[in-house]
Write a protein that holds these residues in place. Structure first.
Motif, PDB file in Angstrom:
ATOM      1  N   CYS A  84       0.834  -1.207   0.000  1.00 10.44           N
ATOM      2  CA  CYS A  84       0.000   0.000   0.000  1.00 10.44           C
ATOM      3  C   CYS A  84       0.865   1.253   0.000  1.00 10.44           C
ATOM      4  O   CYS A  84       0.549   2.239  -0.681  1.00 10.44           O
ATOM      5  CB  CYS A  84      -0.927   0.004   1.208  1.00 10.44           C
ATOM      6  N   THR A 130      -4.494   1.093  -4.248  1.00 12.29           N
ATOM      7  CA  THR A 130      -4.225   1.173  -2.816  1.00 12.29           C
ATOM      8  C   THR A 130      -5.383   0.593  -2.006  1.00 12.29           C
ATOM      9  O   THR A 130      -5.179  -0.199  -1.075  1.00 12.29           O
ATOM     10  CB  THR A 130      -3.984   2.630  -2.405  1.00 12.29           C
ATOM     11  N   GLU A 163      -5.147  -2.914   0.113  1.00  6.16           N
ATOM     12  CA  GLU A 163      -5.386  -2.888   1.556  1.00  6.16           C
ATOM     13  C   GLU A 163      -6.431  -3.927   1.951  1.00  6.16           C
ATOM     14  O   GLU A 163      -6.327  -4.549   3.020  1.00  6.16           O
ATOM     15  CB  GLU A 163      -5.833  -1.491   1.985  1.00  6.16           C
ATOM     16  N   THR A 177      -5.331  -7.236   4.381  1.00  4.34           N
ATOM     17  CA  THR A 177      -5.980  -7.397   5.687  1.00  4.34           C
ATOM     18  C   THR A 177      -6.996  -8.527   5.695  1.00  4.34           C
ATOM     19  O   THR A 177      -7.681  -8.708   6.712  1.00  4.34           O
ATOM     20  CB  THR A 177      -6.691  -6.087   6.092  1.00  4.34           C
ATOM     21  N   SER A 204     -12.241  -0.022   0.060  1.00  3.10           N
ATOM     22  CA  SER A 204     -11.884   0.644   1.316  1.00  3.10           C
ATOM     23  C   SER A 204     -12.847   0.254   2.431  1.00  3.10           C
ATOM     24  O   SER A 204     -12.433   0.077   3.588  1.00  3.10           O
ATOM     25  CB  SER A 204     -11.876   2.158   1.118  1.00  3.10           C
ATOM     26  N   ALA A 255     -11.898  -3.247   3.439  1.00  2.00           N
ATOM     27  CA  ALA A 255     -10.660  -3.222   4.223  1.00  2.00           C
ATOM     28  C   ALA A 255     -10.939  -2.727   5.642  1.00  2.00           C
ATOM     29  O   ALA A 255     -10.363  -3.237   6.612  1.00  2.00           O
ATOM     30  CB  ALA A 255      -9.628  -2.324   3.544  1.00  2.00           C
ATOM     31  N   ASP A 298      -1.592  -1.782   9.743  1.00  2.00           N
ATOM     32  CA  ASP A 298      -2.797  -2.006   8.932  1.00  2.00           C
ATOM     33  C   ASP A 298      -3.902  -1.020   9.304  1.00  2.00           C
ATOM     34  O   ASP A 298      -4.583  -0.480   8.425  1.00  2.00           O
ATOM     35  CB  ASP A 298      -3.289  -3.444   9.100  1.00  2.00           C
ATOM     36  N   ILE A 354      -2.849   2.569   7.945  1.00  2.00           N
ATOM     37  CA  ILE A 354      -2.986   2.755   6.498  1.00  2.00           C
ATOM     38  C   ILE A 354      -4.449   2.708   6.093  1.00  2.00           C
ATOM     39  O   ILE A 354      -4.892   3.465   5.209  1.00  2.00           O
ATOM     40  CB  ILE A 354      -2.165   1.684   5.752  1.00  2.00           C
ATOM     41  N   THR A 355      -5.238   1.846   6.724  1.00  2.00           N
ATOM     42  CA  THR A 355      -6.664   1.773   6.390  1.00  2.00           C
ATOM     43  C   THR A 355      -7.371   3.079   6.708  1.00  2.00           C
ATOM     44  O   THR A 355      -8.192   3.566   5.918  1.00  2.00           O
ATOM     45  CB  THR A 355      -7.327   0.617   7.157  1.00  2.00           C
TER      46      THR A 355
END
Length: 331
Positions: free
Chosen positions: A46, A107, A111, A115, A192, A195, A215, A218-219
């Motif tokens: 990511c 991205t 993600e 995850t 998103s 994720a 994780d 970034i999420t």
């Protein structure tokens, strides 16, 4: 009335564009340095996609500065007088924008896979695959933009626009609303949210706490970035579709002035989209703020001080400095 609107539009474009591009260059450069220099992001896919997005956003900001310079000198962007610049601007703008939007989608998708609770899905996406996929997507968008520029011409009393009717229909009904609008918005939003759901389940899985925090970080960053991406992309897409299908003659001064102002506002929002990623990450993640602070103070400032100290040491003092170090080591 029309001259007043055009004058306001020109000044708004120049000042807002200069501020946005300056902040965008600084923010994207910091993004690139943080994601490439800090060890925690170095092997993260990511972070790799975010780095590529920041590179394209940085190039787009440089491109925006060149357009603002032309506006400040000539009063417009010169696309209505130079055929080469008309085609080149379409090619550059479409390539940088499309690649940046694509990296946002990649991205969000990556993600989700990184995850996911299924081990086979997590192992499917590797950093090598991300690099190959990025290269292929950049090549495809570059070729697409070259074709886009090929069908762009200067039309009398209209300016730089798409001259081929079939390609205009393609741009109106597929490229701008689908490839450049609905599709990246839907893909990025969908992955998103998935994720985010995966991250909420990380507590139940046996994952190292450092990986779990990364994780989550970034999420959260990606999720807010997607929200800003949707809000800032939609107006420019709507305007592009309108401008292609309802070209305004330059001799109709009042209508042309209003459309010109709408164009500048729409593209200023698009510029905000390319500028905003760093500032969105700063607002969404306290951990990212600490990482940026650590990089700027501990790495950049320390490196500058070391270089400055080395420059202050003269050749005569260098021997004394080295002898003192050797004396301390022997003791």
């Amino acid at each position: 009335m029309s001259s007043t609107i055009l004058n306001f539009a020109t000044k708004y474009s120049l000042y807002s564009g200069s501020i946005i591009c300056s902040l965008g260059i600084v923010g994207n450069v910091i993004n690139i340095l943080v994601f490439t220099q800090l060890k925690v992001f170095r092997d993260n896919r990511c972070a790799f996609y975010l780095t590529i997005e920041s590179i394209f956003n940085f190039l787009y900001m440089l491109f925006g500065i060149s357009v603002n310079i032309l506006i400040s000198i000539y009063g417009d962007d010169e696309t209505g007088r130079s055929l080469i610049w008309c085609k080149l601007r379409y090619i550059i703008a479409q390539t940088l924008t499309s690649c940046s939007f694509t990296m946002v989608c990649c991205t969000a998708a990556d993600e989700y896979f990184s995850t996911n609770y299924r081990c086979n899905l997590r192992q499917t996406c590797t950093l090598r695959l991300a690099r190959y996929l990025t290269f292929i997507l950049i090549f495809i968008w570059t070729c697409h933009s070259i074709i886009f520029g090929y069908f762009s011409n200067i039309m009398p009393s209209i300016g730089c626009t798409i001259s081929n009717e079939n390609y205009r229909q393609y741009a109106t009904f597929f490229f701008y609303p689908v490839l450049g609008g609905v599709l990246p918005i839907v893909i990025s939003s969908f992955f998103s949210m998935l994720a985010y759901r995966n991250v909420r389940r990380l507590v139940r899985r046996q994952i190292p706490i450092i990986r779990r925090r990364l994780d989550r970080q970034i999420t959260a960053m990606v999720l807010l970035r997607i929200v800003v991406f949707i809000c800032l992309t939609a107006p420019s897409i709507i305007y592009r579709i309108y401008a292609i299908n309802t070209p305004v003659l330059r001799n109709t001064s009042a209508q042309y002035a209003i459309v010109r102002l709408l164009q500048i506002i729409a593209f200023s929002l698009l510029n905000l989209n390319h500028m905003s990623s760093f500032y969105v990450f700063i607002m969404s993640s306290a951990r990212f703020r600490h990482q940026v602070k650590y990089f700027l103070i501990k790495k950049c400032w320390k490196h500058i001080r070391c270089c400055h100290t080395e420059n202050l040491i003269s050749p005569g003092n260098a021997q004394i400095f080295n002898s003192n170090i050797e004396h301390e080591q022997n003791n």
